[in-house]
Design an enzyme around this catalytic site. Structure first.
Site, PDB file in Angstrom:
ATOM      1  N   GLN A  85      43.371  34.238  39.531  1.00 38.82           N
ATOM      2  CA  GLN A  85      44.415  33.259  39.238  1.00 38.82           C
ATOM      3  C   GLN A  85      44.870  33.549  37.807  1.00 38.82           C
ATOM      4  O   GLN A  85      44.175  33.230  36.854  1.00 38.82           O
ATOM      5  CB  GLN A  85      43.871  31.855  39.439  1.00 38.82           C
ATOM      6  CG  GLN A  85      43.592  31.609  40.922  1.00 38.82           C
ATOM      7  CD  GLN A  85      42.558  30.552  41.151  1.00 38.82           C
ATOM      8  OE1 GLN A  85      41.457  30.663  40.673  1.00 38.82           O
ATOM      9  NE2 GLN A  85      42.934  29.520  41.905  1.00 38.82           N
ATOM     10  N   HIS A 142      40.450  32.829  30.146  1.00 35.06           N
ATOM     11  CA  HIS A 142      39.815  34.147  30.015  1.00 35.06           C
ATOM     12  C   HIS A 142      39.949  34.790  31.396  1.00 35.06           C
ATOM     13  O   HIS A 142      39.496  34.221  32.392  1.00 35.06           O
ATOM     14  CB  HIS A 142      38.342  33.976  29.637  1.00 35.06           C
ATOM     15  CG  HIS A 142      37.617  35.239  29.335  1.00 35.06           C
ATOM     16  ND1 HIS A 142      36.365  35.220  28.742  1.00 35.06           N
ATOM     17  CD2 HIS A 142      37.921  36.543  29.524  1.00 35.06           C
ATOM     18  CE1 HIS A 142      35.942  36.468  28.587  1.00 35.06           C
ATOM     19  NE2 HIS A 142      36.870  37.283  29.078  1.00 35.06           N
ATOM     20  N   HIS A 149      39.485  36.374  34.773  1.00 35.48           N
ATOM     21  CA  HIS A 149      38.296  36.510  35.612  1.00 35.48           C
ATOM     22  C   HIS A 149      38.724  36.719  37.055  1.00 35.48           C
ATOM     23  O   HIS A 149      39.728  36.189  37.502  1.00 35.48           O
ATOM     24  CB  HIS A 149      37.343  35.318  35.481  1.00 35.48           C
ATOM     25  CG  HIS A 149      37.955  33.984  35.727  1.00 35.48           C
ATOM     26  ND1 HIS A 149      38.788  33.351  34.813  1.00 35.48           N
ATOM     27  CD2 HIS A 149      37.847  33.134  36.777  1.00 35.48           C
ATOM     28  CE1 HIS A 149      39.156  32.178  35.292  1.00 35.48           C
ATOM     29  NE2 HIS A 149      38.605  32.024  36.495  1.00 35.48           N
ATOM     30  N   HIS A 179      37.437  36.521  40.971  1.00 31.87           N
ATOM     31  CA  HIS A 179      36.463  35.982  41.916  1.00 31.87           C
ATOM     32  C   HIS A 179      36.176  37.049  42.966  1.00 31.87           C
ATOM     33  O   HIS A 179      37.105  37.631  43.537  1.00 31.87           O
ATOM     34  CB  HIS A 179      37.034  34.748  42.627  1.00 31.87           C
ATOM     35  CG  HIS A 179      37.333  33.613  41.714  1.00 31.87           C
ATOM     36  ND1 HIS A 179      36.470  32.569  41.527  1.00 31.87           N
ATOM     37  CD2 HIS A 179      38.413  33.354  40.925  1.00 31.87           C
ATOM     38  CE1 HIS A 179      37.001  31.713  40.666  1.00 31.87           C
ATOM     39  NE2 HIS A 179      38.185  32.173  40.289  1.00 31.87           N
TER      40      HIS A 179
END
Length: 175
Positions: free
Chosen positions: A86, A97, A99, A101
């Site tokens: 996202q 930050h 990231h 998934h």
């Protein structure tokens, strides 16, 4: 892992949750996974958006996603992966930050309604930001992030999973 290495997800120290690291990125177990084995891959440099990463960082992050995906799919008996990023607040990102998934998937996830992963992921992202800020911290060390049945895990639980996963990688490297 070097005993002096420290890892931060935004401003939060997640060193005990890290199971794999490279020179530019790392994998960590999740505070509140939406299915068993749901982990994150994060660049070491704290930046909010994919576009803020260098070409080398992008390459390293997604090579790490590939490696992590192979391991968690097998370890958690999945038959596929959901990989999601996202990228920005309007996309549902709650922690500033980058990231990614990495979620091992099985046909029976979400009662066979496998597209239900997306609203669950969106809700998870919101909860993650609240949980990392320590809202609702309990004396047990676990975080209560929302009112549904999924309780955030304690640091000890996450560390145990990280140690188990770390053993499935031939090496973590800083090269």
């Amino acid at each position: 892992m070097s005993p002096t290495a420290r890892f931060h997800f935004s401003t939060f120290d997640v060193t005990r949750q890290v199971f794999l690291h490279t020179r530019l990125s790392y994998g960590l177990v999740n505070l509140k996974p939406i299915v068993p084995g749901h982990v994150l891959v994060v660049p070491r440099r704290v930046v909010p958006r994919l576009a803020d990463l260098t070409p080398q960082e992008i390459t390293d992050v997604f090579e790490t996603v590939r490696r992590v995906g192979q391991v968690v799919e097998k370890a958690y008996k999945g038959s596929a992966l959901t990989i999601a990023c996202q990228d920005g607040p309007a996309a549902g990102q709650s922690v500033p930050h980058v990231h990614v998934h990495v979620i091992p998937r099985r046909w029976e996830d979400f009662g066979g309604r496998n597209d239900d992963v997306y609203p669950a992921l969106e809700a998870h992202e919101e909860e993650l930001g609240q949980g990392l800020k320590g809202e609702g911290r309990r004396r047990s060390g676990a975080l209560k992030v929302d009112d549904e049945g999924r309780q955030a895990r304690s640091v000890e639980e996450m560390e145990k999973e990280a140690l188990w996963l770390r053993g499935m990688f031939p090496e973590s490297t800083d090269t």
